[in-house]
Scaffold this motif. Structure first.
Motif: not given
Ligand code: ADP
Length: 527
Positions: A111-115, A217-221, A275-285
């Protein structure tokens, strides 16, 4: 094979004929043969790249991290070398595998998450970038964004993308590259160039050009993606003068994107999450339901609320963006950020030199009963949501003859909590949802004093999970769900353990008095 896996295996076997997919069955047989598999999360961040190997319980088996240089060609400009991004990625994946004593075949999925927002443009034939990665923090297109607002595009851009026109997002960075790199525009118009955020670049490089994709999530930024139609927006592409041929395909965050090239890690590994990093944290939580909120206390603070299938329009300076889900359709998210959160603690340590480590801030804060009327407004680089005042500056108010080092340190930590409080209030107003529980993560959430004070001034519980790596975990979960490694949300919810819950204990009169004082201090920071 551990007893835990035995139990899990037999429990699952009992359901064999009911609802197992072929993938899950193969997975099961591997467990029974003692061939447990793992999920690898790659977290490509702003200052470092990390790889973490997780097991089924969400425990960390091994991790590897590599920092890389920040490039500042001019004041306000920030770049990364694409070679550093890719080089550190391959290095940390390899190192994490070695540390876990695993091979690529032991990894069920990556799974890739990124700045987010950081922009790269490369040649589709050679994979060579035409310019460095322009980092999200880079302000080089700020003037152009101001012009867009003056020309009346703010409303249109917000209605389509959920974003406020700002240099932060990718669109104007792509335009800058096409306008300023020799020959780039002509090559782009001939269909020879590709654009990607960091996830897309990594997918391309890891697959040796076979995958050209991003996730919602990345596209939306990017400020080019219509979050309501879930398509690249032709009108915005015209506005920014960007050929559609440059854009990647967009898929859900939990999706089989393809495999890494066999030559990189010995055998191919499926990439099943992006998934973008902040949305990844939202899902991880596990903030998977409408109204769920998390805040990340890192360098900056990022508050995200899942608003379900409804895009909430912000009247208080927040942005609307897309979040990751276990099924195909993205959810809507309301996001607010403050630029300087934990970074104010770094400033106390590195510039003021009044603490020797970030951890010491807690010890000092507890030496005094309160901040003695001192407020620190951490507006070191201006104020973000909900104020949006780029010219505001860091401010300390209420200093008296009796003010000590401990008071200032305590007030700085309190300042972080007040900033988050402002975001929460803006979010409650916009969404009409009262926040009753705040999930927390990021470096500074380890500070118990800060978490207790946060809970007090918000008058709501702050909940710190056992597994602190929520960003990587979110990416791992999204990949593992797609790969059938985890059967569904129910299974991963069982992994969630609260490390500590902080409940409010401040008297209401005191809370309101402190918040009034904060508002006065913010006014002074904006003078
Ligand atoms: P990022 O991912 O943005 O680089 P991290 O999540 O690693 O950030 O958090 C690092 C930030 O948290 C730093 O700004 C640091 O000063 C702050 N921090 C780390 N530990 C503590 C602590 N115990 N108390 C207060 N702040 C802390």
């Amino acid at each position: 094979m551990t007893i835990h896996h035995d139990k899990l295996a037999y429990g699952r076997l009992a359901k064999l004929n009911e609802d197992m997919t072929d993938g899950q069955l193969a997975d099961m047989l591997k467990i029974l043969n003692g061939e447990e598999q793992y999920i690898l999360a790659l977290d490509q961040g702003t200052t470092s790249t990390r790889a973490i190997v997780f097991d089924r319980r969400g425990n960390t088996l091994a991790r590897a991290q590599q920092e890389f240089p920040q490039i500042y060609p001019k004041p306000g400009w920030v770049e990364h070398s694409p070679q550093d991004i890719m080089g550190s990625t391959v290095a940390v994946i390899g190192e994490a595998l070695v540390r876990a004593n695993l091979t690529a075949q032991d990894i069920a999925a990556i799974g890739i998450t990124n700045q987010r927002e950081t922009t790269l443009v490369w040649d589709k034939r050679t994979g060579k970038t035409v310019y460095n990665a322009i980092v999200w923090q880079c302000r080089r297109t700020a003037e152009f964004c101001k012009e867009l607002i003056q020309e009346g595009f703010k409303e249109k851009i917000y209605n389509k993308t959920g974003l406020v026109p700002d240099a932060y997002f990718s669109a104007t960075k792509i335009k800058w590259i096409l306008d300023n790199v020799d020959g780039a525009r002509a090559r782009a118009e001939r269909g020879e160039l590709a654009f990607g955020t960091v996830d897309t670049y990594l997918l391309w490089q890891l697959s040796k050009g076979k995958i050209f994709a991003t996730d919602y999530t990345n596209a939306s930024r990017t400020m080019l993606f219509n979050i309501h139609t879930l398509k690249w927006d032709e009108e915005l592409l015209r506005l920014f003068d960007i050929p559609a041929s440059m854009l990647p395909e967009v898929h859900p965050s939990s999706h089989l994107y393809g495999c890494t090239d066999a030559r990189l890690f010995g055998s191919p590994i499926p990439v099943c999450g992006v998934v973008g990093d902040q949305q990844a944290a939202l899902f991880g939580q596990l903030c998977t339901k409408k109204g769920d909120v998390k805040n990340t206390y890192g360098t900056g603070c990022f508050l995200l609320m899942n608003t379900g299938d409804k895009a909430v329009k912000s009247r208080n300076g927040l942005v609307t963006t897309l979040g990751a889900t276990a099924d195909g359709k993205p959810c809507f998210v309301l996001e607010g950020s403050v630029f300087v959160g934990g970074a104010v603690v770094q400033w106390l340590r590195d510039e003021m030199k009044i603490i020797s480590s970030s951890e010491e801030s807690e010890e000092q804060a507890l030496k005094v009963e309160d901040s003695g009327g001192v407020y620190v407004v951490p507006a070191l680089t201006g104020l973000g949501a909900p104020y949006w005042d780029a010219s505001a500056r860091g401010t300390i108010t209420g200093i008296t003859r009796g003010t000590t080092r401990a008071h200032i340190i305590r007030a700085a930590l309190e300042g972080i909590a007040y900033e988050v409080c402002d975001l929460v209030q803006a979010m409650e107003k916009d969404s009409g949802i009262k926040i009753s529980r705040l999930a927390v993560d990021g470096g500074a959430c380890k500070n118990d004093f800060l978490m207790r004070f946060q809970s007090d001034v918000l008058n709501c519980a702050t909940v710190r999970p056992e597994i602190a790596e929520t960003t990587a975990l979110g990416a791992a979960y999204l990949a593992g769900l797609n790969a059938g490694y985890w059967s569904g949300l129910d299974e991963i919810e069982k992994n969630f353990e609260v490390e500590r819950t902080f409940t409010p204990s401040m008297e209401e009169g005191e809370r309101l008095r402190l918040l009034d004082g904060w508002r006065e201090a913010v006014k002074k920071a904006m003078l």
